[in-house]
Design an enzyme around this catalytic site. Structure first.
Site, PDB file in Angstrom:
ATOM      1  N   GLU A  37       0.815  -1.224   0.000  1.00  0.00           N
ATOM      2  CA  GLU A  37       0.000   0.000   0.000  1.00  0.00           C
ATOM      3  C   GLU A  37       0.846   1.270   0.000  1.00  0.00           C
ATOM      4  O   GLU A  37       0.758   2.091   0.927  1.00  0.00           O
ATOM      5  CB  GLU A  37      -0.938   0.013   1.216  1.00  0.00           C
ATOM      6  N   GLU A  95      -5.180  -8.659   0.919  1.00  0.00           N
ATOM      7  CA  GLU A  95      -5.787  -8.290   2.210  1.00  0.00           C
ATOM      8  C   GLU A  95      -7.251  -7.982   1.982  1.00  0.00           C
ATOM      9  O   GLU A  95      -7.630  -7.370   0.985  1.00  0.00           O
ATOM     10  CB  GLU A  95      -5.154  -7.031   2.831  1.00  0.00           C
TER      11      GLU A  95
HETATM   12  C1  BGP Z   1      -4.170  -2.075   5.678  1.00  0.00           C
HETATM   13  C2  BGP Z   1      -2.737  -2.272   6.102  1.00  0.00           C
HETATM   14  C3  BGP Z   1      -2.572  -3.128   7.294  1.00  0.00           C
HETATM   15  C4  BGP Z   1      -3.669  -3.086   8.307  1.00  0.00           C
HETATM   16  C5  BGP Z   1      -5.065  -2.968   7.699  1.00  0.00           C
HETATM   17  C6  BGP Z   1      -6.179  -2.649   8.666  1.00  0.00           C
HETATM   18  O1  BGP Z   1      -4.332  -0.851   5.063  1.00  0.00           O
HETATM   19  O2  BGP Z   1      -1.971  -2.835   5.063  1.00  0.00           O
HETATM   20  O3  BGP Z   1      -1.292  -2.856   7.813  1.00  0.00           O
HETATM   21  O4  BGP Z   1      -3.388  -2.245   9.339  1.00  0.00           O
HETATM   22  O5  BGP Z   1      -5.089  -2.005   6.690  1.00  0.00           O
HETATM   23  O6  BGP Z   1      -6.302  -1.274   8.875  1.00  0.00           O
HETATM   24  P1  BGP Z   1      -6.224  -0.622  10.302  1.00  0.00           P
HETATM   25  O7  BGP Z   1      -5.154  -1.334  11.028  1.00  0.00           O
HETATM   26  O8  BGP Z   1      -5.874   0.812  10.075  1.00  0.00           O
HETATM   27  O9  BGP Z   1      -7.579  -0.777  10.904  1.00  0.00           O
END
Ligand code: BGP
Length: 462
Positions: A166, A364
């Site tokens: 990302e 993801e």
């Molecule tokens: C994505 C990232 C992760 C993870 C996930 C969940 O954008 O790659 O690292 O953190 O989001 O988001 P958050 O942790 O901000 O709730």
């Protein structure tokens, strides 16, 4: 099975070094910007929980990999920590880190789990940020050297590499919207960071190809389909601009080897173009990937602006569109993100129709929920909402594949509840519950469902 997936489909989950390893000041590791920011502004972090001892993977990696096996993962993505492997950012390699990552990779392989390795997941070494981070081309070179070290050390066993996770997020967080260090608000600097990240990516890809390693190399992008409020031309333009800025700013260089002409024209119009060097064009063209990881959480809904911009305010993407709240949208209230399952299908279809149907997978997808203890029955979190979330996304993914999309797998965010940047342990995403006091790991109902789905290479759910 009603929803049967292709043979050798990748079932697994993703995590990252900084969010899971812990031991952030141990094992010879140097600080990242997260350690620095936490020391300076601990109130920015949910409940004051910082990155120093996240989820203890550094200590519990063997047991955690046994849990991955229990969840029937055939693949698993995590990242290497640049500041652990090369504490000064360039130069000497930390042997303790090499031992650690060798053990992790070897154990994954021994358990029949293919390691997918990311080189950079938001964790800029402090020493590199002190040189200006991605604003400085020296850091681009340092990243490329770090990548080369990783390929040399682990490339005999790691066959699936990802340069960045990302990459737009540190741009947004660090240089536009104040949710990552260094908390700058300046579009032109944001554009420079994004541009240099593309160069760093391309440079690593070029190095990997030159080394003739076996396997494939790619990048992981968070693709947020831009949906216009209506078909009115002004709304369509707003959606197009959002798409250019947030998706195609990385998607086009890595899949087509060049930037969209209308993105360049747009930035030129607002005098926001980064400084380019003549040799960059060829480098970007050399950065085309073999495999795209897609992180999908939410759509982006936009409409044309309803008011004039303040000409004295800093230029922002929102000069070009307003956010739009679609009536009746389904929300994950804990994270404040819309849940829109067909988005996954729209992304895959766009890739198939407009980008030559690249090899890709969902790297993801996930749902963070607060206070999951309230769903405990007989000692286990009964997270049926997560099962529904995954199943509904998988149905759209399945439809995409049945129409010819080249989607090779599905990885969930995440494996064990982990530390999340500014949200600490507020929202839990894992297939496995983590007790913060005892560090005990307990598989949730969704973990069992996923294990069965992976074992059957499909599912029957209505
Ligand atoms: C994505 C990232 C992760 C993870 C996930 C969940 O954008 O790659 O690292 O953190 O989001 O988001 P958050 O942790 O901000 O709730």
């Amino acid at each position: 099975m009603k929803y049967q997936f292709p043979d050798n489909f990748w079932w697994g989950s993703a995590s990252s070094a900084l969010q899971t390893e812990g031991a952030s000041q141990l094992g010879g590791k140097s600080q990242t910007t997260w350690d620095l920011w936490y020391a300076e502004q601990p109130w920015r972090f949910h409940q004051g929980i910082g990155p120093d001892d996240t989820s203890t993977f550094y200590r519990h990696w063997r047991d955690d990999i046994a849990l991955l096996k229990q969840l029937n993962h055939n693949s698993f993505r995590t990242s290497l920590s640049w500041s652990r492997l090369i504490p000064e950012g360039t130069g000497a390699v930390n042997l303790e880190a090499v031992t650690f990552y060798n053990q992790v990779i070897d154990e994954l392989l021994a358990q029949g789990i293919t390691p997918f390795i990311t080189l950079f997941h938001f964790d800029m070494p402090r020493v590199m940020q002190e040189k200006g981070g991605w604003e400085n081309r020296e850091v681009v070179q340092a990243f490329s050297d770090y990548a080369q070290v990783c390929f040399e050390l682990f490339g005999d066993r790691v066959k699936h590499w990802f340069t960045f996770n990302e990459p737009i997020v540190p741009v947004e967080g660090g240089y536009l919207y104040d949710f990552h260090y260094p908390n700058v608000v300046d579009f032109k600097r944001a554009a420079t960071v994004a541009y240099h990240t593309v160069l760093a990516h391309a440079s690593a890809v070029r190095g990997w190809r030159a080394g003739q390693y076996e396997g494939e190399i790619g990048i992981v992008l968070n693709l947020t389909p831009s949906y216009p409020r209506s078909q009115h031309p002004a709304d369509l333009t707003a959606a197009h601009h959002a798409d250019l800025l947030f998706n195609r700013s990385f998607l086009d260089p890595v899949l087509r080897g060049e930037y969209p002409a209308d993105l360049v024209a747009l930035l030129e119009k607002y005098a926001q173009l980064p400084l380019c060097q003549p040799e960059d064009k060829a480098l970007i063209a050399a950065g085309k990937i073999d495999l795209l990881g897609i992180n999908y959480y939410q759509p982006r809904r936009v409409k044309c602006r309803g008011s004039a911009v303040n000409p004295d305010a800093p230029f922002m993407p929102e000069w070009l569109f307003d956010h739009y709240e679609m009536p009746g949208r389904k929300m994950n209230p804990y994270r404040g993100w819309e849940i829109y399952e067909p988005g996954i299908y729209d992304i895959l279809t766009n890739l198939r129709v407009n980008y030559g149907n690249p090899r890709c997978f969902i790297s993801e997808n996930g749902m963070g929920v607060e206070n999951e203890q309230r769903f405990i029955e007989n000692g286990q979190i009964k997270d049926d909402y997560r099962i529904d979330f995954v199943a509904e996304h998988l149905k759209w993914l399945h439809k995409g594949i049945s129409e010819g999309c080249n989607c090779l797998g599905y990885h969930m965010w995440t494996f064990i509840d982990n530390w999340s940047w500014c949200n600490g342990y507020k929202n839990r995403y894992g297939f496995v519950q983590l007790d913060l006091t005892t560090q005990k790991r307990t598989i949730k109902k969704s973990g069992e469902w996923f294990a069965a789905t992976a074992a059957h290479n499909g599912f029957d759910k209505e």
